[in-house]
Design a protein around this motif. Structure first.
Motif, PDB file in Angstrom:
ATOM      1  N   ASN A 220       0.794  -1.224   0.000  1.00 55.26           N
ATOM      2  CA  ASN A 220       0.000   0.000   0.000  1.00 55.26           C
ATOM      3  C   ASN A 220       0.826   1.274   0.000  1.00 55.26           C
ATOM      4  O   ASN A 220       0.329   2.335  -0.367  1.00 55.26           O
ATOM      5  N   TYR A 221       2.082   1.220   0.413  1.00 56.39           N
ATOM      6  CA  TYR A 221       2.874   2.452   0.432  1.00 56.39           C
ATOM      7  C   TYR A 221       3.816   2.573  -0.764  1.00 56.39           C
ATOM      8  O   TYR A 221       4.594   3.509  -0.845  1.00 56.39           O
ATOM      9  N   SER A 499      11.040   5.514   8.770  1.00 58.31           N
ATOM     10  CA  SER A 499      12.380   6.084   8.610  1.00 58.31           C
ATOM     11  C   SER A 499      13.281   5.091   7.898  1.00 58.31           C
ATOM     12  O   SER A 499      13.051   3.892   7.904  1.00 58.31           O
ATOM     13  N   ASN A 500      14.308   5.608   7.254  1.00 61.37           N
ATOM     14  CA  ASN A 500      15.227   4.756   6.520  1.00 61.37           C
ATOM     15  C   ASN A 500      16.647   5.164   6.838  1.00 61.37           C
ATOM     16  O   ASN A 500      17.059   6.264   6.536  1.00 61.37           O
ATOM     17  N   LYS A 516      15.141  -2.696   1.200  1.00 66.13           N
ATOM     18  CA  LYS A 516      14.501  -2.356   2.474  1.00 66.13           C
ATOM     19  C   LYS A 516      13.616  -1.135   2.257  1.00 66.13           C
ATOM     20  O   LYS A 516      14.017  -0.148   1.648  1.00 66.13           O
ATOM     21  N   ASP A 517      12.383  -1.206   2.774  1.00 69.38           N
ATOM     22  CA  ASP A 517      11.480  -0.063   2.695  1.00 69.38           C
ATOM     23  C   ASP A 517      10.595  -0.065   3.934  1.00 69.38           C
ATOM     24  O   ASP A 517      10.508  -1.059   4.661  1.00 69.38           O
ATOM     25  N   ASN A 518       9.971   1.065   4.162  1.00 67.61           N
ATOM     26  CA  ASN A 518       9.089   1.234   5.307  1.00 67.61           C
ATOM     27  C   ASN A 518       9.813   0.926   6.622  1.00 67.61           C
ATOM     28  O   ASN A 518       9.202   0.515   7.603  1.00 67.61           O
ATOM     29  N   GLY A 519      11.122   1.079   6.625  1.00 71.42           N
ATOM     30  CA  GLY A 519      11.899   0.877   7.832  1.00 71.42           C
ATOM     31  C   GLY A 519      12.145  -0.568   8.190  1.00 71.42           C
ATOM     32  O   GLY A 519      13.276  -0.994   8.419  1.00 71.42           O
TER      33      GLY A 519
END
Length: 527
Positions: A220-221, A499-500, A516-519
């Protein structure tokens, strides 16, 4: 006396003649011919395989093995037992068809077997093959799949593998593992195998990924704006992921959920087999926490940098056996010097912090590669001793294929400007900003993948969109668009869930990409 001498001579001669006759008679009595002429009445089986016991039935064989000679054609076989009515031998490998003959004390036996006595050996049975697993269980045309099992042939052409009926190319073979590529017209279905034309066996089902992407995303993001790849989430960590590496040889991804921005969480290293399995902790050893970097050596051991302090300025270096979880300390309290770069392990086990610093376990220091001639901010590992390093110059970034041990490098024929100019006409006001925002990955076929952010609102830490392109050295910078998408890699407050802490981007051997995404999420990008 004169008359006696001839008589004596005659007597001596007669004695010698008689002695010789007696001696010959004794010899004949020592090894006399068989009292009854031997007869063969039956031989079974007549079509034995190598290793089978053949039984010759008859009469007059005696009981002394050295008196018996058995041949098949001109080939002599060694008997294992003999009685007056039975001879046994084990058929050796390499025997060809022929008539069987038996001789007892050099007397050839009569053969009254109604079926005669021609022996026609059969080839040895091939032990039935089994398929125990396939890895991965899904993929696209051209992906490399490892089939594990038993009783395969080490000769690749003996192993016929099919994906739902479509024959695949076997590129490597051992008795327990086959490496194959998904054939062009394959469809979802079972994998089958026949070894040396034996009966076909079936294994697990393999799912062909046929979606072309570019029309949306199940996450969804992430909003997919273009390209041919698809995306899916394959794992989530309890906390922010700070390190990630793919073992291309064994098709395993490792990640650690520790970052300096959540230092109260010691974190864990997770092992994620890329066959759809759920992640599991790599080890329970309490020394493996506050992980700043991960690498993999040639045998699949995981190299781990753990922070002596929460900032990772100094680290301890460990080796973890992924099979047992056992941990071996390699170095302690090592200063990272210039920073925490990609962790690379060369073919000789040398541990590198990026391209320019090699760990010296005797001194607990990283020895600087003072001869490195390139202006590089990052690198990506290929295989063996090869890495691709960036070589920033002016407003562009080129790349060099560099050997860590020989210290030789060759420039590629592509640059970041050449790859992404078509996506952003204003790309890169200077090489440093262009390079530090990009990430790179390479698969086992040396396809090069670059992820580049198209800058948006710098004040909010958001980018308008991201682009992933695929190229290969020697193609004059020709590239294909794999994915164009938007996602909030960065947000103003680093403590927020999305955060990333450093963009993480990896490839497996077949060219599937991991980000890696959405932390806390691991995203798989399938071509």
């Amino acid at each position: 006396m004169k008359n006696f001498t001839p008589v004596l001579r005659i007597a001596v001669s007669c004695f010698l003649i008689v002695s010789a006759i007696i001696s010959c008679k004794k010899d004949n009595q020592t090894n006399p011919p068989p009292a009854v002429k031997p007869v063969v009445t039956n031989v079974q089986p007549k079509d034995p395989m190598p290793g089978d016991v053949v039984t010759i039935t008859g009469t007059g064989f005696g009981s002394i093995a050295t008196d018996v000679k058995v041949t098949i054609g001109a080939q002599v076989v060694t008997i294992t037992s003999v009685t007056t009515t039975e001879i046994k031998f084990t058929l050796p490998a390499g025997i060809t068809a022929g008539d069987i003959a038996v001789a007892i004390k050099n007397v050839i036996a009569n053969n009254t077997d109604p079926q005669k006595a021609t022996i026609t050996p059969k080839p040895s049975l091939v032990p039935a093959a089994t398929i125990t697993s396939i890895n991965p269980t899904s993929g696209k045309v051209g992906d490399v799949v490892t089939i594990t099992g038993t009783n395969f042939s080490a000769t690749a052409t003996d192993d016929v593998v099919k994906f739902n009926g479509v024959t695949a190319t076997v590129s490597a073979a051992t008795t327990t593992a086959l490496t194959v590529s998904v054939p062009a017209t394959a469809t979802t279905g079972t994998i089958s195998l026949s070894v040396k034309s034996a009966a076909i066996i079936t294994g697990p089902s393999f799912t062909i990924n046929t979606s072309t992407g570019g029309t949306g995303s199940p996450i969804n993001y992430i909003k997919v704006l273009g390209g041919t790849a698809t995306v899916s989430k394959i794992a989530s960590a309890p906390a922010e992921i700070g390190a990630m590496v793919v073992d291309k040889k064994n098709n395993v991804l490792y990640y650690a959920d520790y970052t300096v921005f959540a230092a109260s969480h010691a974190g864990t290293v997770y092992k994620l087999k890329l066959d759809g399995s759920a992640p599991t902790p790599l080890t329970t050893d309490s020394r493996i926490n506050t992980v700043f970097n991960l690498g993999v050596d040639a045998t699949g051991n995981v190299i781990v940098f753990t922070g002596v302090d929460k900032q990772g300025i100094n680290v301890n270096v460990y080796k973890v056996d992924p099979g047992t979880g056992s941990v071996t300390g390699l170095a302690t309290n090592v200063n990272l010097g210039g920073g925490n770069y990609p962790l690379v392990v060369d073919s000789q086990g040398g541990i590198w912090n990026g391209y320019g610093q090699k760990l010296n376990t005797a001194t607990n220091k990283f020895d600087r590669n003072a001869t490195f001639p390139y202006t590089s901010y990052t690198s990506t590992f290929y295989q063996g001793d090869g890495i691709y390093v960036d070589n920033a110059s002016g407003t562009d970034v080129g790349f060099v294929k560099y050997n860590l041990l020989t210290k030789n490098g060759t420039s590629t024929d592509f640059t970041l400007q050449a790859l992404f100019k078509q996506d952003n006409a204003d790309i890169g006001s200077n090489s440093h900003s262009l390079d530090v925002q990009s990430r790179y990955a390479i698969d086992n076929s040396e396809n090069f993948y670059a992820l580049y952010p198209i800058a948006g609102d710098a004040a909010s830490f958001y980018n308008d969109y991201y682009v992933i392109r695929k190229t290969k050295n020697g193609t004059a910078a020709a590239s294909s668009l794999l994915l164009k998408f938007t996602t909030p890699f960065n947000v103003p407050a680093y403590t927020q869930p999305r955060s990333n802490i450093g963009l993480l981007f990896q490839s497996d051997g077949a060219g599937n990409l991991y980000m890696k995404d959405n932390g806390t999420d691991i995203i798989k990008i399938i071509q």
